[in-house]
Design a protein around this motif. Structure first.
Motif, PDB file in Angstrom:
ATOM      1  N   GLY A   1       0.782  -1.224   0.000  1.00  0.00           N
ATOM      2  CA  GLY A   1       0.000   0.000   0.000  1.00  0.00           C
ATOM      3  C   GLY A   1       0.815   1.276   0.000  1.00  0.00           C
ATOM      4  O   GLY A   1       0.417   2.268   0.622  1.00  0.00           O
ATOM      5  N   GLY A   2       1.955   1.252  -0.670  1.00  0.00           N
ATOM      6  CA  GLY A   2       2.812   2.433  -0.698  1.00  0.00           C
ATOM      7  C   GLY A   2       3.742   2.555   0.488  1.00  0.00           C
ATOM      8  O   GLY A   2       4.542   3.494   0.551  1.00  0.00           O
ATOM      9  N   ASN A   3       3.659   1.619   1.422  1.00  0.00           N
ATOM     10  CA  ASN A   3       4.545   1.621   2.589  1.00  0.00           C
ATOM     11  C   ASN A   3       5.654   0.593   2.416  1.00  0.00           C
ATOM     12  O   ASN A   3       5.413  -0.521   1.941  1.00  0.00           O
ATOM     13  CB  ASN A   3       3.752   1.294   3.863  1.00  0.00           C
ATOM     14  N   SER A   4       6.855   0.975   2.790  1.00  0.00           N
ATOM     15  CA  SER A   4       8.013   0.087   2.758  1.00  0.00           C
ATOM     16  C   SER A   4       8.663   0.152   4.132  1.00  0.00           C
ATOM     17  O   SER A   4       9.322   1.141   4.477  1.00  0.00           O
ATOM     18  CB  SER A   4       8.991   0.538   1.663  1.00  0.00           C
ATOM     19  N   ILE A   5       8.442  -0.876   4.952  1.00  0.00           N
ATOM     20  CA  ILE A   5       8.793  -0.851   6.369  1.00  0.00           C
ATOM     21  C   ILE A   5       9.815  -1.950   6.660  1.00  0.00           C
ATOM     22  O   ILE A   5       9.567  -3.136   6.408  1.00  0.00           O
ATOM     23  CB  ILE A   5       7.538  -1.059   7.246  1.00  0.00           C
ATOM     24  N   TRP A   6      10.969  -1.547   7.230  1.00  0.00           N
ATOM     25  CA  TRP A   6      12.078  -2.471   7.458  1.00  0.00           C
ATOM     26  C   TRP A   6      12.662  -2.263   8.860  1.00  0.00           C
ATOM     27  O   TRP A   6      13.748  -1.715   9.029  1.00  0.00           O
ATOM     28  CB  TRP A   6      13.151  -2.263   6.390  1.00  0.00           C
ATOM     29  N   PRO A   7      11.988  -2.721   9.907  1.00  0.00           N
ATOM     30  CA  PRO A   7      12.507  -2.531  11.266  1.00  0.00           C
ATOM     31  C   PRO A   7      13.872  -3.153  11.498  1.00  0.00           C
ATOM     32  O   PRO A   7      14.654  -2.662  12.317  1.00  0.00           O
ATOM     33  CB  PRO A   7      11.438  -3.200  12.147  1.00  0.00           C
ATOM     34  N   GLN A   8      14.176  -4.255  10.790  1.00  0.00           N
ATOM     35  CA  GLN A   8      15.463  -4.924  10.987  1.00  0.00           C
ATOM     36  C   GLN A   8      16.635  -4.091  10.493  1.00  0.00           C
ATOM     37  O   GLN A   8      17.789  -4.410  10.786  1.00  0.00           O
ATOM     38  CB  GLN A   8      15.483  -6.302  10.327  1.00  0.00           C
ATOM     39  N   CYS A   9      16.348  -3.017   9.762  1.00  0.00           N
ATOM     40  CA  CYS A   9      17.389  -2.123   9.259  1.00  0.00           C
ATOM     41  C   CYS A   9      17.454  -0.812  10.046  1.00  0.00           C
ATOM     42  O   CYS A   9      18.234   0.077   9.677  1.00  0.00           O
ATOM     43  CB  CYS A   9      17.138  -1.800   7.786  1.00  0.00           C
ATOM     44  N   ASP A  10      16.645  -0.679  11.079  1.00  0.00           N
ATOM     45  CA  ASP A  10      16.507   0.582  11.816  1.00  0.00           C
ATOM     46  C   ASP A  10      17.278   0.495  13.129  1.00  0.00           C
ATOM     47  O   ASP A  10      16.799  -0.071  14.117  1.00  0.00           O
ATOM     48  CB  ASP A  10      15.025   0.853  12.066  1.00  0.00           C
TER      49      ASP A  10
END
Length: 219
Positions: free
Chosen positions: A81-90
Motif C-alpha cells: 500500500g505504498g509503505n516500505s517498512i524495514w525494522p530490521q534495518c533501523d
C-alpha cells in the motif's frame, strides 16, 4: 508471555523455516501479518508486524508494546500500500528494544548471498518490481533490478547488524544451511528444536519437501 526472540533476517533468508521451527518448539510466533487482528470483512485491512513495532515505539514508547502476546517475531518487514517498512534495518528501533528488553534475543537468518539474491529475484514480483520501486534502507528507489545490486544490499545489511551487535551475547547470525544450525540455535534459545527443514522455497530451490504453502514476499 513476552517477546523472547526477533529475527532480523531479510526476506528469503529462511524466515519461514525459522517460524516453523519455533512453532514446533512451542513458541507463539508472529510472522509478517497478524491476521487475527484484521477485519475479515475489509480486504484492505492489514495488521503487519512491522507496523505494530513502529506504533509501539512512537505511541507507547516501546516497540514491543503491541506484541506482548507473542514470544517470537520471524518476519518483520513488509511492502504494501505504498509503505516500505524495514525494522530490521533501523538501528534506532533496535537500540530501543535492546535498552527496554536487555535479554531479548536477536537472530539474523541468512543464506549464501548469491543464492538468496537469486531467490529474491525469482519470488513473485519481490525482486523484479517491489524492491526496486520502493524506498528500502540501503537500496534506494531504482536499485535492485540487477543481481549484483541485490547482493551488495544483502551483504551490507548483515555487516551492519554484525557491527551494531558486536560483542552482544544475545545476538546470533544464523546460516540456515549450516549443518550445525540446530544445536547452535538450541543453545542460543535455551529450547530444543524438534523440527528443521526448508520451507517456503521457490520451486527451483526446493530440495526438502515441506507441507508449507508459499506466501508472497516472504521466505
Amino acid at each position: 508471555m513476552g517477546l523472547d526472540v526477533i529475527n532480523l533476517g531479510l526476506p528469503k533468508s529462511g524466515t519461514t523455516t525459522l517460524r516453523l521451527a519455533l512453532e514446533a518448539a512451542g513458541f507463539r510466533v508472529a510472522d509478517h501479518r497478524l491476521k487475527e487482528r484484521e477485519d475479515p470483512q475489509d480486504p484492505s485491512d492489514r495488521a503487519f508486524v512491522g507496523a505494530m513495532l513502529y506504533e509501539g515505539l512512537y505511541k507507547r514508547g516501546d516497540p514491543a508494546a503491541l506484541l506482548r502476546d507473542y514470544e517470537a517475531l520471524t518476519e518483520i518487514s513488509f511492502i504494501y500500500g505504498g509503505n516500505s517498512i524495514w525494522p530490521q534495518c533501523d538501528q534506532a528501533l533496535l537500540l530501543a528494544l535492546r535498552k527496554l528488553h536487555p535479554k531479548l534475543r536477536f537472530v539474523a537468518t541468512r543464506r549464501d548471498t548469491e543464492e538468496m539474491a537469486r531467490s529474491i529475484m525469482r519470488w513473485n514480483n519481490l525482486g523484479k518490481l517491489r524492491l526496486p520501486l520502493s524506498n528500502v534502507p540501503g537500496l534506494p528507489v531504482g536499485y535492485g533490478y540487477e543481481l549484483d545490486e541485490q547482493m551488495i544490499w544483502i551483504d551490507g545489511h548483515y555487516e551492519a547488524l554484525a557491527h551494531w551487535f558486536r560483542n552482544d551475547p544475545f545476538y546470533m547470525e544464523v546460516n540456515v544451511a549450516d549443518p550445525h544450525v540446530v544445536p547452535r540455535l538450541e543453545r542460543f534459545l535455551g529450547r530444543k528444536l524438534p523440527w528443521w527443514g526448508q520451507a517456503n522455497a521457490n520451486p527451483a530451490d526446493r530440495s526438502v519437501s515441506t507441507d508449507t504453502t508459499p506466501t508472497e514476499g516472504r521466505g
